[in-house]
Motif scaffolding. Structure first.
Motif, PDB file in Angstrom:
ATOM      1  N   UNK A 193      38.242  36.130  60.643  1.00  8.07           N
ATOM      2  CA  UNK A 193      39.258  35.085  60.571  1.00  8.07           C
ATOM      3  C   UNK A 193      40.000  35.106  59.231  1.00  8.07           C
ATOM      4  N   UNK A 194      39.445  35.787  58.225  1.00  8.54           N
ATOM      5  CA  UNK A 194      40.111  35.863  56.920  1.00  8.54           C
ATOM      6  C   UNK A 194      41.140  36.995  56.865  1.00  8.54           C
ATOM      7  N   UNK A 195      41.216  37.828  57.892  1.00 13.16           N
ATOM      8  CA  UNK A 195      42.200  38.913  57.916  1.00 13.16           C
ATOM      9  C   UNK A 195      43.592  38.301  57.971  1.00 13.16           C
ATOM     10  N   UNK A 196      44.422  38.628  56.962  1.00 14.34           N
ATOM     11  CA  UNK A 196      45.743  38.019  56.858  1.00 14.34           C
ATOM     12  C   UNK A 196      46.840  38.856  57.492  1.00 14.34           C
ATOM     13  N   UNK A 197      46.554  40.088  57.813  1.00 14.89           N
ATOM     14  CA  UNK A 197      47.569  40.936  58.417  1.00 14.89           C
ATOM     15  C   UNK A 197      48.491  41.592  57.410  1.00 14.89           C
ATOM     16  N   UNK A 221      42.880  49.754  57.778  1.00 16.27           N
ATOM     17  CA  UNK A 221      42.789  49.731  56.316  1.00 16.27           C
ATOM     18  C   UNK A 221      41.805  48.658  55.871  1.00 16.27           C
ATOM     19  N   UNK A 222      41.865  47.511  56.514  1.00 12.50           N
ATOM     20  CA  UNK A 222      40.954  46.407  56.202  1.00 12.50           C
ATOM     21  C   UNK A 222      39.506  46.832  56.465  1.00 12.50           C
ATOM     22  N   UNK A 223      39.255  47.484  57.605  1.00  9.09           N
ATOM     23  CA  UNK A 223      37.902  47.938  57.936  1.00  9.09           C
ATOM     24  C   UNK A 223      37.419  48.998  56.943  1.00  9.09           C
ATOM     25  N   UNK A 224      38.288  49.961  56.606  1.00  3.39           N
ATOM     26  CA  UNK A 224      37.910  50.991  55.639  1.00  3.39           C
ATOM     27  C   UNK A 224      37.554  50.362  54.297  1.00  3.39           C
ATOM     28  N   UNK A 225      38.332  49.383  53.879  1.00  4.20           N
ATOM     29  CA  UNK A 225      38.062  48.735  52.596  1.00  4.20           C
ATOM     30  C   UNK A 225      36.700  48.046  52.619  1.00  4.20           C
ATOM     31  N   UNK A 265      28.883  43.855  59.895  1.00  6.85           N
ATOM     32  CA  UNK A 265      28.456  42.454  59.961  1.00  6.85           C
ATOM     33  C   UNK A 265      29.425  41.600  59.152  1.00  6.85           C
ATOM     34  N   UNK A 266      29.790  42.091  57.980  1.00  5.84           N
ATOM     35  CA  UNK A 266      30.739  41.366  57.140  1.00  5.84           C
ATOM     36  C   UNK A 266      32.092  41.239  57.820  1.00  5.84           C
ATOM     37  N   UNK A 267      32.585  42.317  58.400  1.00 10.24           N
ATOM     38  CA  UNK A 267      33.878  42.277  59.096  1.00 10.24           C
ATOM     39  C   UNK A 267      33.816  41.336  60.293  1.00 10.24           C
TER      40      UNK A 267
END
Length: 194
Positions: free
Chosen positions: A69-73, A79-83, A62-64
Protein backbone atom coordinates in the motif's frame (compact mmCIF):
# COMPACT_ATOMS: atom_id res chain seq x y z
CA UNK A 1 -1.94 -16.54 -27.55
CA UNK A 2 -1.65 -16.26 -23.79
CA UNK A 3 -0.12 -19.07 -21.74
CA UNK A 4 -2.79 -21.25 -20.10
CA UNK A 5 -1.21 -20.92 -16.64
CA UNK A 6 -1.45 -17.10 -16.59
CA UNK A 7 -5.08 -16.49 -15.61
CA UNK A 8 -4.91 -12.68 -15.92
CA UNK A 9 -2.16 -11.79 -18.41
CA UNK A 10 -3.99 -8.59 -19.31
CA UNK A 11 -3.35 -7.05 -15.89
CA UNK A 12 -0.29 -4.84 -15.59
CA UNK A 13 2.10 -5.13 -12.67
CA UNK A 14 0.61 -1.98 -11.17
CA UNK A 15 -2.92 -3.38 -11.54
CA UNK A 16 -1.89 -6.62 -9.83
CA UNK A 17 -0.30 -4.71 -6.96
CA UNK A 18 -3.44 -2.58 -6.63
CA UNK A 19 -5.59 -5.73 -6.63
CA UNK A 20 -3.41 -7.16 -3.87
CA UNK A 21 -3.82 -4.01 -1.78
CA UNK A 22 -7.58 -4.23 -2.34
CA UNK A 23 -7.63 -7.76 -0.94
CA UNK A 24 -7.21 -10.08 -3.95
CA UNK A 25 -5.56 -13.18 -2.40
CA UNK A 26 -3.84 -14.30 -5.62
CA UNK A 27 -2.64 -11.01 -7.11
CA UNK A 28 0.67 -10.77 -5.25
CA UNK A 29 1.53 -14.38 -6.08
CA UNK A 30 0.93 -13.67 -9.76
CA UNK A 31 3.12 -10.59 -9.58
CA UNK A 32 5.92 -12.51 -7.88
CA UNK A 33 5.65 -15.36 -10.40
CA UNK A 34 6.14 -12.90 -13.26
CA UNK A 35 9.38 -11.54 -11.83
CA UNK A 36 10.82 -14.27 -9.63
CA UNK A 37 13.62 -15.32 -11.98
CA UNK A 38 15.19 -11.84 -12.17
CA UNK A 39 14.59 -11.19 -8.47
CA UNK A 40 16.26 -14.51 -7.66
CA UNK A 41 19.23 -13.70 -9.92
CA UNK A 42 19.75 -10.35 -8.18
CA UNK A 43 19.50 -11.94 -4.73
CA UNK A 44 21.84 -14.80 -5.66
CA UNK A 45 24.49 -12.58 -7.20
CA UNK A 46 24.35 -10.18 -4.29
CA UNK A 47 24.30 -12.76 -1.49
CA UNK A 48 26.73 -15.24 -3.07
CA UNK A 49 25.06 -18.42 -1.86
CA UNK A 50 21.68 -20.02 -2.32
CA UNK A 51 20.59 -20.22 1.32
CA UNK A 52 21.32 -16.57 2.04
CA UNK A 53 19.78 -15.51 -1.28
CA UNK A 54 16.63 -17.49 -0.53
CA UNK A 55 16.39 -15.93 2.94
CA UNK A 56 16.91 -12.42 1.59
CA UNK A 57 14.40 -12.95 -1.22
CA UNK A 58 11.85 -14.29 1.24
CA UNK A 59 12.40 -11.32 3.56
CA UNK A 60 12.04 -8.97 0.60
CA UNK A 61 8.80 -10.52 -0.61
CA UNK A 62 7.28 -10.49 2.88
CA UNK A 63 8.22 -6.82 3.11
CA UNK A 64 6.78 -6.06 -0.34
CA UNK A 65 3.61 -7.99 0.50
CA UNK A 66 3.11 -6.01 3.70
CA UNK A 67 4.16 -2.61 2.31
CA UNK A 68 2.34 -2.80 -1.01
CA UNK A 69 0.00 0.00 0.00
CA UNK A 70 3.03 2.32 0.33
CA UNK A 71 3.88 1.96 -3.38
CA UNK A 72 3.41 5.45 -4.81
CA UNK A 73 3.81 4.64 -8.47
CA UNK A 74 6.85 6.93 -8.92
CA UNK A 75 8.64 4.06 -10.64
CA UNK A 76 7.77 0.75 -12.24
CA UNK A 77 6.60 -2.02 -9.93
CA UNK A 78 9.59 -4.10 -11.04
CA UNK A 79 11.98 -1.32 -9.99
CA UNK A 80 10.25 -1.16 -6.61
CA UNK A 81 10.55 -4.95 -6.18
CA UNK A 82 14.22 -4.96 -7.23
CA UNK A 83 14.97 -2.19 -4.74
CA UNK A 84 13.32 -4.15 -1.93
CA UNK A 85 15.33 -7.27 -2.85
CA UNK A 86 18.64 -5.38 -3.00
CA UNK A 87 17.91 -3.66 0.32
CA UNK A 88 17.00 -6.99 1.95
CA UNK A 89 20.27 -8.46 0.69
CA UNK A 90 22.32 -5.53 1.95
CA UNK A 91 20.55 -5.62 5.32
CA UNK A 92 21.30 -9.31 5.68
CA UNK A 93 24.96 -8.81 4.71
CA UNK A 94 25.32 -6.01 7.22
CA UNK A 95 23.65 -8.07 9.95
CA UNK A 96 25.75 -11.14 9.41
CA UNK A 97 29.07 -9.38 8.67
CA UNK A 98 30.10 -12.64 7.06
CA UNK A 99 31.74 -12.60 3.67
CA UNK A 100 31.65 -15.91 1.88
CA UNK A 101 34.00 -16.69 -0.94
CA UNK A 102 32.17 -19.73 -2.24
CA UNK A 103 31.92 -19.82 -6.01
CA UNK A 104 28.43 -19.86 -7.41
CA UNK A 105 27.38 -22.88 -9.42
CA UNK A 106 28.44 -22.67 -13.04
CA UNK A 107 24.84 -22.86 -14.21
CA UNK A 108 23.64 -19.89 -12.10
CA UNK A 109 21.72 -18.37 -15.00
CA UNK A 110 21.31 -21.58 -17.00
CA UNK A 111 22.92 -19.66 -19.84
CA UNK A 112 23.14 -21.92 -22.91
CA UNK A 113 25.87 -19.66 -24.34
CA UNK A 114 28.07 -20.47 -21.35
CA UNK A 115 28.38 -24.16 -22.15
CA UNK A 116 28.63 -25.69 -25.58
CA UNK A 117 29.49 -29.19 -26.62
CA UNK A 118 31.77 -27.88 -29.36
CA UNK A 119 34.88 -27.13 -27.29
CA UNK A 120 35.01 -28.66 -23.78
CA UNK A 121 38.34 -26.93 -23.01
CA UNK A 122 36.87 -23.52 -23.80
CA UNK A 123 33.80 -24.37 -21.72
CA UNK A 124 36.02 -25.25 -18.78
CA UNK A 125 37.98 -22.00 -19.16
CA UNK A 126 34.74 -19.99 -19.31
CA UNK A 127 33.40 -21.75 -16.22
CA UNK A 128 36.68 -21.12 -14.37
CA UNK A 129 36.58 -17.45 -15.33
CA UNK A 130 32.94 -17.12 -14.23
CA UNK A 131 33.80 -18.77 -10.91
CA UNK A 132 36.75 -16.44 -10.39
CA UNK A 133 34.63 -13.38 -11.12
CA UNK A 134 31.91 -14.57 -8.74
CA UNK A 135 34.50 -15.23 -6.03
CA UNK A 136 36.05 -11.79 -6.54
CA UNK A 137 32.58 -10.20 -6.36
CA UNK A 138 32.17 -11.82 -2.96
CA UNK A 139 35.30 -10.08 -1.72
CA UNK A 140 34.29 -6.50 -2.48
CA UNK A 141 32.20 -4.11 -0.40
CA UNK A 142 28.50 -5.08 -0.35
CA UNK A 143 27.34 -1.65 -1.56
CA UNK A 144 29.80 -1.77 -4.46
CA UNK A 145 28.75 -5.34 -5.27
CA UNK A 146 25.06 -4.36 -5.34
CA UNK A 147 25.79 -1.48 -7.72
CA UNK A 148 27.90 -3.69 -10.00
CA UNK A 149 25.29 -6.47 -10.02
CA UNK A 150 22.56 -4.04 -11.06
CA UNK A 151 24.57 -2.05 -13.62
CA UNK A 152 27.07 -4.51 -15.07
CA UNK A 153 25.28 -7.84 -14.65
CA UNK A 154 21.58 -6.95 -14.80
CA UNK A 155 22.10 -4.22 -17.41
CA UNK A 156 20.28 -1.43 -15.59
CA UNK A 157 21.20 2.16 -16.33
CA UNK A 158 22.93 4.17 -13.63
CA UNK A 159 19.67 6.09 -13.16
CA UNK A 160 17.65 2.88 -12.70
CA UNK A 161 20.21 1.44 -10.28
CA UNK A 162 20.22 4.69 -8.30
CA UNK A 163 16.44 4.53 -8.01
CA UNK A 164 16.54 0.92 -6.85
CA UNK A 165 19.30 1.53 -4.33
CA UNK A 166 17.80 4.80 -3.13
CA UNK A 167 21.02 6.74 -3.65
CA UNK A 168 22.11 9.54 -6.02
CA UNK A 169 23.42 8.65 -9.50
CA UNK A 170 26.88 9.88 -8.52
CA UNK A 171 26.97 7.40 -5.66
CA UNK A 172 26.16 4.53 -8.03
CA UNK A 173 28.86 5.71 -10.43
CA UNK A 174 31.48 5.93 -7.69
CA UNK A 175 30.48 2.55 -6.21
CA UNK A 176 30.76 0.97 -9.67
CA UNK A 177 34.10 2.64 -10.34
CA UNK A 178 35.54 1.58 -6.98
CA UNK A 179 34.10 -1.91 -7.34
CA UNK A 180 35.55 -2.31 -10.84
CA UNK A 181 38.94 -1.11 -9.62
CA UNK A 182 38.86 -3.61 -6.75
CA UNK A 183 37.75 -6.40 -9.11
CA UNK A 184 40.59 -5.56 -11.50
CA UNK A 185 43.09 -5.98 -8.66
CA UNK A 186 41.51 -9.25 -7.52
CA UNK A 187 41.38 -10.64 -11.06
CA UNK A 188 44.89 -9.48 -12.07
CA UNK A 189 46.39 -12.99 -11.56
CA UNK A 190 44.06 -14.28 -14.29
CA UNK A 191 45.58 -11.87 -16.78
CA UNK A 192 48.99 -13.48 -16.43
CA UNK A 193 47.45 -16.96 -16.79
CA UNK A 194 45.69 -15.94 -20.01
Amino acid sequence: MNPPNDPRPELSDAALLKSHVEGDPTAFGELFTRHRDRLWAVALRTMRNREDAADALQDAMVSAFRRASSFRGDSAVTSWLHRIVVNACLDQIRRSKVRRAEALPENIDHDPKMVTDEDPARDLEAADLAGAVEEALGRINADQRAALVLVDMEGLSVEEAAAQLGVPKGTVKSRCARGRTRLAVLLEPLRGAA
